[in-house]
Structures are given as C-alpha cells and as structure tokens.
Design a protein around this motif. Structure first.
Motif, PDB file in Angstrom:
ATOM      1  N   LYS A  65       0.842  -1.203   0.000  1.00  0.00           N
ATOM      2  CA  LYS A  65       0.000   0.000   0.000  1.00  0.00           C
ATOM      3  C   LYS A  65       0.874   1.248   0.000  1.00  0.00           C
ATOM      4  N   GLU A  66       0.291   2.364  -0.409  1.00  0.00           N
ATOM      5  CA  GLU A  66       1.035   3.611  -0.403  1.00  0.00           C
ATOM      6  C   GLU A  66       1.153   4.132   1.023  1.00  0.00           C
ATOM      7  N   ARG A  67       2.032   5.075   1.218  1.00  0.00           N
ATOM      8  CA  ARG A  67       2.211   5.666   2.537  1.00  0.00           C
ATOM      9  C   ARG A  67       0.931   6.354   3.013  1.00  0.00           C
ATOM     10  N   HIS A  68       0.823   6.497   4.335  1.00  0.00           N
ATOM     11  CA  HIS A  68      -0.311   7.219   4.907  1.00  0.00           C
ATOM     12  C   HIS A  68       0.048   8.706   4.920  1.00  0.00           C
ATOM     13  N   TYR A  69      -0.270   9.369   3.800  1.00  0.00           N
ATOM     14  CA  TYR A  69       0.104  10.761   3.645  1.00  0.00           C
ATOM     15  C   TYR A  69      -0.804  11.668   4.467  1.00  0.00           C
ATOM     16  N   MET A  70      -0.208  12.731   4.969  1.00  0.00           N
ATOM     17  CA  MET A  70      -0.964  13.726   5.728  1.00  0.00           C
ATOM     18  C   MET A  70      -0.186  15.030   5.702  1.00  0.00           C
ATOM     19  N   MET A  71      -0.870  16.089   6.067  1.00  0.00           N
ATOM     20  CA  MET A  71      -0.270  17.408   5.983  1.00  0.00           C
ATOM     21  C   MET A  71      -0.069  18.001   7.366  1.00  0.00           C
ATOM     22  N   MET A  72       1.039  18.716   7.519  1.00  0.00           N
ATOM     23  CA  MET A  72       1.254  19.552   8.705  1.00  0.00           C
ATOM     24  C   MET A  72       1.015  20.993   8.278  1.00  0.00           C
ATOM     25  N   ILE A  73       0.220  21.724   9.048  1.00  0.00           N
ATOM     26  CA  ILE A  73      -0.086  23.123   8.744  1.00  0.00           C
ATOM     27  C   ILE A  73       0.477  23.994   9.858  1.00  0.00           C
ATOM     28  N   ARG A  74       1.247  24.994   9.476  1.00  0.00           N
ATOM     29  CA  ARG A  74       1.868  25.893  10.449  1.00  0.00           C
ATOM     30  C   ARG A  74       1.369  27.316  10.203  1.00  0.00           C
ATOM     31  N   ALA A  75       0.810  27.907  11.237  1.00  0.00           N
ATOM     32  CA  ALA A  75       0.278  29.266  11.128  1.00  0.00           C
ATOM     33  C   ALA A  75       1.385  30.297  11.284  1.00  0.00           C
ATOM     34  N   ARG A  76       1.037  31.552  10.977  1.00  0.00           N
ATOM     35  CA  ARG A  76       1.934  32.673  11.231  1.00  0.00           C
ATOM     36  C   ARG A  76       1.254  33.580  12.256  1.00  0.00           C
ATOM     37  N   ILE A  77       1.814  33.615  13.464  1.00  0.00           N
ATOM     38  CA  ILE A  77       1.210  34.358  14.572  1.00  0.00           C
ATOM     39  C   ILE A  77       2.292  35.266  15.150  1.00  0.00           C
ATOM     40  N   PRO A  78       2.472  36.483  14.639  1.00  0.00           N
ATOM     41  CA  PRO A  78       3.571  37.342  15.087  1.00  0.00           C
ATOM     42  C   PRO A  78       3.574  37.550  16.600  1.00  0.00           C
ATOM     43  N   GLY A  79       4.705  37.231  17.215  1.00  0.00           N
ATOM     44  CA  GLY A  79       4.827  37.381  18.662  1.00  0.00           C
ATOM     45  C   GLY A  79       4.020  36.385  19.462  1.00  0.00           C
ATOM     46  N   GLY A  80       3.338  35.452  18.795  1.00  0.00           N
ATOM     47  CA  GLY A  80       2.570  34.421  19.500  1.00  0.00           C
ATOM     48  C   GLY A  80       1.324  34.926  20.190  1.00  0.00           C
ATOM     49  N   VAL A  81       0.779  36.061  19.737  1.00  0.00           N
ATOM     50  CA  VAL A  81      -0.354  36.687  20.423  1.00  0.00           C
ATOM     51  C   VAL A  81      -1.672  36.227  19.799  1.00  0.00           C
ATOM     52  N   LEU A  82      -2.549  35.646  20.619  1.00  0.00           N
ATOM     53  CA  LEU A  82      -3.846  35.135  20.179  1.00  0.00           C
ATOM     54  C   LEU A  82      -4.942  35.612  21.114  1.00  0.00           C
ATOM     55  N   ASN A  83      -6.181  35.640  20.603  1.00  0.00           N
ATOM     56  CA  ASN A  83      -7.317  35.795  21.502  1.00  0.00           C
ATOM     57  C   ASN A  83      -7.998  34.445  21.685  1.00  0.00           C
ATOM     58  N   ALA A  84      -8.978  34.394  22.561  1.00  0.00           N
ATOM     59  CA  ALA A  84      -9.618  33.119  22.902  1.00  0.00           C
ATOM     60  C   ALA A  84     -10.296  32.483  21.705  1.00  0.00           C
ATOM     61  N   ASP A  85     -10.960  33.301  20.867  1.00  0.00           N
ATOM     62  CA  ASP A  85     -11.642  32.749  19.697  1.00  0.00           C
ATOM     63  C   ASP A  85     -10.649  32.107  18.734  1.00  0.00           C
ATOM     64  N   GLN A  86      -9.506  32.739  18.546  1.00  0.00           N
ATOM     65  CA  GLN A  86      -8.496  32.174  17.656  1.00  0.00           C
ATOM     66  C   GLN A  86      -7.945  30.867  18.209  1.00  0.00           C
ATOM     67  N   TYR A  87      -7.684  30.849  19.509  1.00  0.00           N
ATOM     68  CA  TYR A  87      -7.226  29.600  20.131  1.00  0.00           C
ATOM     69  C   TYR A  87      -8.257  28.495  19.912  1.00  0.00           C
ATOM     70  N   LEU A  88      -9.518  28.804  20.174  1.00  0.00           N
ATOM     71  CA  LEU A  88     -10.576  27.796  20.073  1.00  0.00           C
ATOM     72  C   LEU A  88     -10.737  27.293  18.645  1.00  0.00           C
ATOM     73  N   GLN A  89     -10.433  28.131  17.657  1.00  0.00           N
ATOM     74  CA  GLN A  89     -10.511  27.674  16.271  1.00  0.00           C
ATOM     75  C   GLN A  89      -9.457  26.614  15.991  1.00  0.00           C
ATOM     76  N   PHE A  90      -8.240  26.819  16.470  1.00  0.00           N
ATOM     77  CA  PHE A  90      -7.212  25.792  16.310  1.00  0.00           C
ATOM     78  C   PHE A  90      -7.606  24.514  17.055  1.00  0.00           C
ATOM     79  N   ASP A  91      -8.167  24.675  18.238  1.00  0.00           N
ATOM     80  CA  ASP A  91      -8.607  23.521  19.018  1.00  0.00           C
ATOM     81  C   ASP A  91      -9.654  22.720  18.235  1.00  0.00           C
ATOM     82  N   ARG A  92     -10.619  23.422  17.666  1.00  0.00           N
ATOM     83  CA  ARG A  92     -11.669  22.747  16.899  1.00  0.00           C
ATOM     84  C   ARG A  92     -11.103  22.061  15.664  1.00  0.00           C
ATOM     85  N   LEU A  93     -10.250  22.756  14.932  1.00  0.00           N
ATOM     86  CA  LEU A  93      -9.704  22.194  13.705  1.00  0.00           C
ATOM     87  C   LEU A  93      -8.815  20.983  13.976  1.00  0.00           C
ATOM     88  N   SER A  94      -8.114  21.001  15.101  1.00  0.00           N
ATOM     89  CA  SER A  94      -7.252  19.857  15.421  1.00  0.00           C
ATOM     90  C   SER A  94      -8.074  18.596  15.625  1.00  0.00           C
TER      91      SER A  94
END
Length: 562
Positions: A65-94
């Motif tokens: 069988k072929e490899r189990h391909y998957m993607m890693m997605i890396r965001a750009r968050i200058p200075g690592g600053v997020l609000n709660a809604d943005q954090y929760l979006q990553f949580d949901r998408l994960s």
C-alpha cells in the motif's frame, strides 16, 4: 546558461511556480492522497508540509500500500499573540481535521498535524476565518516573527508591538496566489505579482529567514539564533531604537564539518523610523548574494561568515543611501521563559509549562480539554512562547484562582510543581511525522529528563536550572546548540551530546560525545554532573563550568578510550 545549471532544483521550482501557484489548485481537485514533489516545495510557502506516518511505513510497504500521507499546517502568529476565539478555532480544527493535538512550536505558533489532503483547503480557510494566515509559516521567505511573550503593558511596549507588526507586513510575501488557492480569491495575472513582489522577486530567498525581537536584558526568545535579532531600547515611554544583530542560525549537517550553528553578530543601531528600511536592506542582500546552488550553505549565516560584518554593513549603507549607527552594547540578565503567576496591577497572567509544546489529552492529564473549557469560560488572551509554553493573560485574581483549580482538577500541574530542568527542556516533534527526523525526540525526551531528574537529585543538584534540548536530526529546530546540554539525533536510537552553552543564549555548545545510545545519555552525563557539583565556583552554571574546564579536558577525564 551555465549559471542556470548550477542552481539547486528548488530554485528552478520556485521560478517556474508563477509566484507560488504551481499546480496546487489543480492538485487539490485531482482526488489523489498526496502532492507532487514540485507542489510539495511550493506548498511550504503556504505554511504546509506534506508528511506521512513513519510508524506505518514498514507495514504499509509490506502490504503493498502507499504511505499514509498527511499534511502539517503551520500558522503565522507574530509574537505568538492570540485571543480566545483564535485559540478555540485551532482547538476545533485539530479535532475535526487533525490528529486531535495542537503543537506549540519554537517559532511561537501552532502546528496542526495529521490533516488529510482532502481537508487541507477547509482547514487553511478556517484559520483565515479568525484572521490568521499560514502564508509565511514555512518556505524560503521571512517566517513567523517571534519575540518575548511576557504580557508587558504600557506605551513603550505598545510602540514595539506596532513596529514589529509594521515590519511583518512589510516583509510578507505579496503574491495573490494564497488568496486564489485557499480563499477562492479573484484570479490575478502573475505579472501583477511581479510588480508587487519587490522584496522577494520570483525566486524569493535562498533559504528560510528568521526574525526575532527582544527587550533589552531579556533573551527568552533566543534572538541570537535568528537571521535578524532586534533588541528594543527604551527611552522613558518611547522606543529609543533597536540594536540589530544578524547572521544567526541553528542548522548543520552532521556529516559535513563545514556546516555549523552560528550566533548572530552585532550589526547596527536604528531608530524606529528606519527599522523597516534597514531590515529590508539586510534581507535584500541575502536575496542577491545568498547561496542558491547548495542549500546546505544557503542560510544568511554563511554569507555573513564569508563576507564579514564590515562588508555587509557597507553594502547595506550603499542600498540605503546613508550611514548606519554602531550597535549599542547589550547586557542580558535572563533567558528563562515567563512561567508561573505574573501579577500586574489588578491583572493576573498564568504561564503554563507545556511539555514539548504538545497540547493533548492523555491519561491523568486532560490538558487540551481543560484549556478549551478555560477559553470558553474566561476568554483570556493567549501568548505562545518560543520555548513551547503558553501564557493565559488578563485574568482577574478571582479568575486566576479558579483557573488554577480547574487545571489541578484536570491533572495539569502549575510550573512551580516541576523541577527546574523539566521546565527548561525542549524537543522537536521528530518521529513519526517529520520527514527529516532520523531519531526520536519528542517521544524520547520525557524519559531522558525523568532519568536526569533522578540523577540530579542523587547528586544534590535538583534545584539547578540546567537547560536541556533534544532534536531528532542536526537541523536544530529545538535550538539544541544553545542549550547547556544538547542531544542531537544521529541515527535511530543514538545521539550526539553537546555541552557548554551559557544560560543567556550568547554562546553555542560543542560536541562532547558522538553516537551515544539513548539509554546511555544520562549515565554518560553522570560523572560530569558529579564533577560539576564538586568543582564548580560559587554561582557557576553547568554550561559555564563545562566551558571553563574545557570540553577537551572533560573528554580526557571522562570519555573512555575506544
């Protein structure tokens, strides 16, 4: 024509990509599980790496069988600053598209792992829905700009933040390809991009380019490991300016002694109004003179090493049309992350230690679930740190107490409950997701740290704040070369041990032992730690002890002759 033949394969891919379009749009609709090699390279600019589950490779090959391909997605968050809604979006998408975990990186952003190709566009689009992009997360361009995550308040810090965001905007790619592919934007003639992509051109930079900022005295962001480090100097409530250091980079190739990690060198001092122009000039010099033939030597650190700071400064001044001021003298007091309870007036911030940056639920510790609950209930701000940790900001005293209780009930310890060596440990993801890894890192370091904690306790050194970092290859994503103890994977199950960096990140370490089995890492260190206990000077850190005595002398004393 002869010169064109010398260019690396990736240089040709970039030039033919039509300003980062490639054939990604068509590939997203072809029904296959993975992308072509050409599109894999272009996708990096969009913040995406194609990977596969390396734990499954052997069995899938056996089954035809072929490899189990998957993607890693890396965001750009200058200075690592997020609000709660943005954090929760990553949580949901994960959970919806990823492997159920979120990974805080040493570039102060989130990575999502395990996203299938068919869900890639939906994931990237959803990230953009909360006003975060993945453009610039990877690729041969300026990547996520990082810096001190301490939640400072006041006019000076607000001004630094504005300067950094203006710089980020100025050095970001201007191609319309990202919006066309991921956000169904209007198709634009690539010739329009040619006119607007004035910093990068059609082949962008020779390799990745990293920028970090710090406040004078606090090197928690390891600025010397970056292509450009910016140190903000204060004049009352105003920003007096920035000292620039240039030419840092961690990567090396273990088999090639000409490659090595380098720390950035003092370059100049600039007032805020000149910051963007000077940074763009430095980037343009790397664009024009960086090595595009051999990617092992394509980082700007090799150009700085080859040409020297005086040449670099002269060339920058020629492009700018004015003389640069000399850099200011720098003094560093700490490089520790900002963990624990931080009180500012009537606000409380909680710096949480996140082991190796992995936010996940596991038996006995529901970290991901409790953070989701906290985000929904208290709406704190979030700061991701360059040491893979997380700060919950802007809580009241009452809320902070309630949050601490919720964390404890979920099995999540506060930073003060860990040993100093534990909170100063970092590992890269390595296996099973990273295609470059040749040894374990994230899955191996916890056991090594546990053994090290026992050894330190036996020696009465349990309170010593020793930095320990591990990577699964020599590329150095967890910055092992500026750790007092660095473990760098060489082959499956074996590591180089590097010693002698200092605690403020201004000195690299050196190889002490090569190819040490995983099970022998701590036993190999034990006699050195014992000698450190017995021979150290008052207040001397472990890395400083190793440097003072000398790596060669330590090898003569403790490395058996083979």
């Amino acid at each position: 024509m002869e010169e064109e033949k010398k260019l690396s394969k990736i240089e040709h891919i970039k030039r033919e990509s039509r300003f980062l379009r490639g054939s990604i749009q068509e590939a997203l609709e072809d029904g296959s599980s993975h992308f072509s090699e050409e599109n894999i390279q272009v996708l990096k600019f969009h913040g995406t790496y194609q990977q596969d589950d390396r734990d499954l490779r052997k069995q899938l090959t056996k089954e035809g069988k072929e490899r189990h391909y998957m993607m890693m997605i890396r965001a750009r968050i200058p200075g690592g600053v997020l609000n709660a809604d943005q954090y929760l979006q990553f949580d949901r998408l994960s959970d919806e598209y990823g492997n159920g975990t979120m990974r805080i990186t040493t570039r102060q952003t989130f990575q999502l792992h395990g996203v299938l190709k068919g869900n890639l566009k939906a994931t990237i689009r959803a990230i953009n829905d909360v006003l975060i992009t993945t453009l610039g997360g990877c690729g041969d361009q300026v990547r996520n700009t990082v810096g001190c995550a301490f939640p400072h308040e006041g006019p000076f810090y607000d001004a630094v933040r504005r300067d950094i965001l203006a710089l980020v905007d100025s050095v970001s790619a201007k191609t319309h390809a990202y919006h066309e592919i991921w956000l169904d934007g209007e198709r634009v003639d690539p010739e329009v991009d040619r006119q607007q992509e004035t910093l990068y051109g059609e082949t962008y930079l020779p390799r990745k380019f990293k920028i970090a900022f710090a406040y004078e005295g606090d090197n928690c962001a390891d600025i010397y490991s970056n292509d450009i480090g910016l140190i903000a100097h204060r004049d009352g409530d105003q920003v007096a300016g920035y000292t620039l250091v240039i030419g840092g980079g961690m990567g090396r190739t273990a088999s090639d002694k000409q490659t090595a990690p380098h720390l950035a060198k003092p370059f100049c001092f600039v007032t805020p109004d000149k910051l963007i122009d000077v940074c763009r000039a430095v980037i343009s010099i790397q664009r024009d003179y960086g090595n595009r033939e051999n990617r092992k030597f394509a980082r700007m650190k090799y150009l700085v090493l080859e040409r020297g700071i005086p040449w670099f400064r002269e060339e920058a001044e020629r492009r700018l049309g004015y003389a640069l001021e000399d850099p200011r003298e720098l003094v560093w007091h700490s490089a520790d992350d900002h963990l624990g309870e931080i009180v500012q007036g009537d606000k409380v911030h909680l710096g949480l230690f996140i082991e190796n940056g992995r936010i996940a639920d596991k038996p006995g510790m529901a970290l991901k679930s409790v953070l989701r609950e906290i985000m929904m209930a208290y709406r704190p701000g979030v700061r991701l740190t360059t040491q893979q940790n997380l700060i919950l900001t802007d809580l009241t005293r009452e809320q902070a107490a309630e949050v601490a209780t919720k964390l404890e009930e979920a099995g999540v310890k506060l930073a003060s409950s860990y040993t100093p060596v534990k909170v100063r440990s970092m590992a890269c993801p390595a296996l099973p997701t990273c295609g470059l890894a040749i040894a374990e890192s994230e899955r191996a370091l916890p056991g090594v740290v546990a053994d090290l904690e026992k050894a330190l306790e036996e020696l009465g050194l349990q309170d010593e704040p020793i930095t320990v970092r591990m990577t699964g290859c020599a590329n150095g994503c967890a910055r092992p070369y500026i750790a007092e103890i660095g473990f760098v994977g060489r082959v499956i199950g074996k590591y180089d041990i590097l010693l002698g960096a200092n605690v403020v990140g201004t000195r690299t370490n050196r190889v002490y032992r090569e190819m040490v089995p995983l099970s022998e890492l701590v036993p190999t260190l034990y006699p050195l730690l014992q000698a450190y206990r017995d021979e150290r000077q008052p207040g001397e850190a472990f890395g400083d002890y190793c440097e003072r005595v000398g790596i060669e002398q330590l090898q003569d004393r403790f490395v058996p002759v083979s």
